[in-house]
Design an enzyme around this catalytic site. Sequence first.
Site, short mmCIF file in Angstrom:
data_model
loop_
_atom_site.label_atom_id
_atom_site.label_comp_id
_atom_site.label_asym_id
_atom_site.label_seq_id
_atom_site.Cartn_x
_atom_site.Cartn_y
_atom_site.Cartn_z
N LEU A 26 0.68 -1.54 0.27
CA LEU A 26 -0.19 -0.06 0.05
C LEU A 26 0.88 0.75 -0.25
O LEU A 26 0.42 1.95 -0.53
CB LEU A 26 -1.04 0.08 1.16
CG LEU A 26 -1.81 1.06 1.10
CD1 LEU A 26 -2.78 1.85 0.13
CD2 LEU A 26 -2.56 1.30 2.90
N VAL B 129 -0.02 8.16 -6.88
CA VAL B 129 -0.67 9.16 -7.12
C VAL B 129 0.75 10.45 -7.26
O VAL B 129 -0.05 11.17 -8.12
CB VAL B 129 -1.00 9.42 -5.37
CG1 VAL B 129 0.22 9.58 -4.79
CG2 VAL B 129 -2.05 10.99 -5.16
N TYR C 101 2.96 1.51 -3.73
CA TYR C 101 1.91 2.05 -4.82
C TYR C 101 1.22 2.88 -4.36
O TYR C 101 1.25 3.65 -5.54
CB TYR C 101 0.98 0.56 -4.22
CG TYR C 101 -0.47 0.80 -5.54
CD1 TYR C 101 -0.28 0.52 -6.70
CD2 TYR C 101 -1.37 0.72 -4.79
CE1 TYR C 101 -1.35 0.54 -7.73
CE2 TYR C 101 -2.51 1.53 -6.15
CZ TYR C 101 -2.40 1.08 -7.16
OH TYR C 101 -3.51 1.05 -7.64
N HIS C 102 0.51 3.99 -3.89
CA HIS C 102 -0.02 4.65 -3.10
C HIS C 102 0.42 5.93 -3.83
O HIS C 102 0.53 6.77 -4.68
CB HIS C 102 -0.20 5.09 -2.16
CG HIS C 102 -0.66 6.26 -1.63
ND1 HIS C 102 -0.39 7.76 -1.28
CD2 HIS C 102 -1.92 6.58 -1.37
CE1 HIS C 102 -0.80 8.37 -1.05
NE2 HIS C 102 -1.98 8.39 -1.05
N HIS C 103 2.29 5.99 -3.13
CA HIS C 103 3.07 7.09 -3.65
C HIS C 103 3.47 7.26 -4.83
O HIS C 103 3.62 7.78 -5.67
CB HIS C 103 4.89 6.79 -2.71
CG HIS C 103 4.68 7.75 -1.33
ND1 HIS C 103 4.37 9.04 -0.93
CD2 HIS C 103 4.67 7.39 -0.09
CE1 HIS C 103 4.14 9.20 0.26
NE2 HIS C 103 4.37 7.79 0.42
#
Length: 287
Positions: free
Chosen positions: A144, A152, A147-149
């Site tokens: 998470l 986004v 993947y988020h960094h």
Amino acid sequence: MDFVLNTIQWLREVPHNFKGEFATVVFDDSADILVYCCVLYILLVFMVPEHIMKNREPFNLRLPFVFWNIGLCLFSFCGAYSCVKNMIALYWERGFYRTTCFFDSSVAYDGEFAFWVFYFILSKIPEMIDTVFLVFQKKPVIFLHWYHHLTVAIFCWHAGHALIPSGLWFATMNYCVHSIMYFYYFMCACGMRKFIRPIAPFITMMQLLQMVAGTLIVLYTAYHSYLGESGCEVDRTSIRLGLVMYGSYFFLFAVLFGKLYLKKQVKPSGTASAYAMSKKRNGEKMA
């Protein structure tokens, strides 16, 4: 004293004097920079722990971590203040549909609002330094988190290039959540985790609600783009990317929230356990 006052006045004037042409040039002519940053980030996540840090002692980065988090907290707070103020005025004047589906260049291209949205987009690249602290302190980097960094940063850069009006909502929400989130990490880094710990579930819930709101906004633009009579200026590529991004974030944050706060386990297993223990001890990044 005069120097300080003049500097403060200058800092107040900079956002109001911002010109959108500068942002357009950055997003149109510098897309390769994003590619380089993403490649380096992937190498950081997958190569550095195994090939550089494997046989090394973790670095003591507590002091830099303190300054990093208070810096991002102040930046996010200023961005949240400006964006919320301008978003309320824009919504009051234009309503939700026109604010979300049609780009108002007089508000969102030049001036204070544009300044903070532009630097919100750019900030997604330096925010990857969050992961640097984890890697060089030999803390686990869960899916998470990276993947988020990564996603986004890609989506925000695309949104800046496409000038999607719904992005104003996304930036405003993210600034608000990050202003609280980075303050929490700052307090933890200062050794006040026991004092601040009770608000951790609240922060994760805020992140989850942000994903719900983001998904609903994307669905709203999708409806007006594909089915609405008046249409929507958000391009359909951004709509599809937004649905994938926010939908996946919602799922991943919901799973994280359930593992950390809903399941009563003495000793969680797997990466969730390592992540939870890391976060409890060091106030590391939730995402």
